[in-house]
Design a protein around this motif. Structure first.
Motif, PDB file in Angstrom:
ATOM      1  N   ALA A 104      23.583  72.682  20.180  1.00 36.60           N
ATOM      2  CA  ALA A 104      22.609  71.896  19.423  1.00 36.60           C
ATOM      3  C   ALA A 104      21.386  71.579  20.270  1.00 36.60           C
ATOM      4  O   ALA A 104      20.243  71.648  19.803  1.00 36.60           O
ATOM      5  N   LEU A 105      21.592  71.245  21.528  1.00 32.76           N
ATOM      6  CA  LEU A 105      20.482  70.903  22.412  1.00 32.76           C
ATOM      7  C   LEU A 105      19.593  72.104  22.703  1.00 32.76           C
ATOM      8  O   LEU A 105      18.400  71.947  22.986  1.00 32.76           O
ATOM      9  N   ALA A 106      20.136  73.297  22.632  1.00 33.68           N
ATOM     10  CA  ALA A 106      19.369  74.498  22.976  1.00 33.68           C
ATOM     11  C   ALA A 106      18.147  74.681  22.086  1.00 33.68           C
ATOM     12  O   ALA A 106      17.176  75.334  22.492  1.00 33.68           O
ATOM     13  N   SER A 107      18.167  74.119  20.876  1.00 37.94           N
ATOM     14  CA  SER A 107      17.060  74.322  19.946  1.00 37.94           C
ATOM     15  C   SER A 107      16.041  73.179  19.951  1.00 37.94           C
ATOM     16  O   SER A 107      15.074  73.202  19.187  1.00 37.94           O
ATOM     17  N   VAL A 108      16.224  72.181  20.811  1.00 36.77           N
ATOM     18  CA  VAL A 108      15.350  71.001  20.804  1.00 36.77           C
ATOM     19  C   VAL A 108      13.924  71.380  21.198  1.00 36.77           C
ATOM     20  O   VAL A 108      13.703  72.112  22.167  1.00 36.77           O
TER      21      VAL A 108
END
Length: 271
Positions: A57-61
């Motif tokens: 999830a954090l990879a797309s921030v």
């Protein structure tokens, strides 16, 4: 469509069109941060690990949004999150008050324009600040109160991020006037053993939900050792009041989707 993913505690990821906004990141491993209880137990924080979906999830921030971070509020921005943001040069959006503090940590700070609670530009829409009251009486006087936010983007439901606050007359008035379609409120009933609650607990979340004409999401649950309210307790209380459709209590890692037309329909039914 707006997507809100609960990560842990107050940490969320907002999917707003092409943007992925990380809110109040606490990314430390379980038990690596100090206790926030004065007397009743010394369990270290966070009390749970990040959910398994956090890394992907954090990879797309694309952006980060901070409600408050000074006076030791590591549960809204910890050192692990600072390192993560610096390494990726993520734009960190904050109030002008917090900007110098975050700049000293060498973050890519992009303070909001001075709005004095009026809407200012944010992504392809607007954002306005909503005052927080992080506790009452003497304990409240020691706290960093920060800011909540109302985000309004074309084609998306209006979104109120309450930040760390108790339920105040000013917030009641704001909800009546602005009628946010989706609200995220702190629900853990945090306290320091002495003094009263410093964020909403079960009863104030239920009162907020009754006042609101939109969907309410409860977070700040089961991750920090001074937050005694549990998801099951809150879920049972909401069900007893007939609010189970209006008060959503996501698990860590769970994502919720909201379409503007669907939320407007619910708002007209509940209003």
């Amino acid at each position: 469509m707006m997507k809100i993913q609960q990560i842990r505690n107050a940490t969320l990821i907002l999917e707003l069109g092409a943007h992925r906004v990380l809110v109040d990141p606490m990314l430390a491993g379980k038990g690596t941060l100090p206790s926030l209880r004065l007397f009743a137990g010394r369990q270290r924080n966070p009390t749970v690990e990040l959910p398994v979906v956090a890394e992907s999830a954090l990879a797309s921030v694309t952006h980060c949004l901070i409600t408050h971070c000074q006076k030791g509020h590591f549960d809204h921005l910890d050192r692990a999150a600072e390192r993560w943001l610096r390494a990726r040069n993520i734009p960190v959006i904050c109030t002008p008050y917090d900007a110098p503090y975050l700049a000293r940590r060498k973050l890519n700070v992009q303070p909001l324009a001075e709005g004095h609670e009026a809407p200012v530009a944010f992504l392809n829409g607007t954002i306005r600040t909503v005052p927080c009251q992080h506790g009452r009486g003497w304990v409240g006087s020691l706290m960093e109160h920060g800011s909540g936010y109302l985000i309004e983007l074309p084609g998306e439901p209006s979104l109120y991020l309450a930040g760390d606050t108790v339920l105040t007359p000013a917030i009641r008035d704001f909800v009546r006037r602005c009628r946010p379609q989706v609200s995220v409120v702190p629900a853990g009933g945090a306290s320091f053993d002495l003094g009263g609650d410093i964020i909403m607990g079960r009863d104030e979340v239920l009162e907020f939900t009754a006042l609101s004409e939109g969907v309410v999401i409860a977070n700040h649950l089961e991750a920090i050792n001074h937050c005694p309210v549990t998801r099951d307790e809150l879920r049972q209380a909401a069900s007893a009041r007939g609010m189970q459709e209006r008060l959503l209590i996501p698990a860590d890692g769970q994502a919720l989707e909201f379409h503007a037309e669907d939320v407007r329909h619910l708002q007209s039914r509940w209003g």
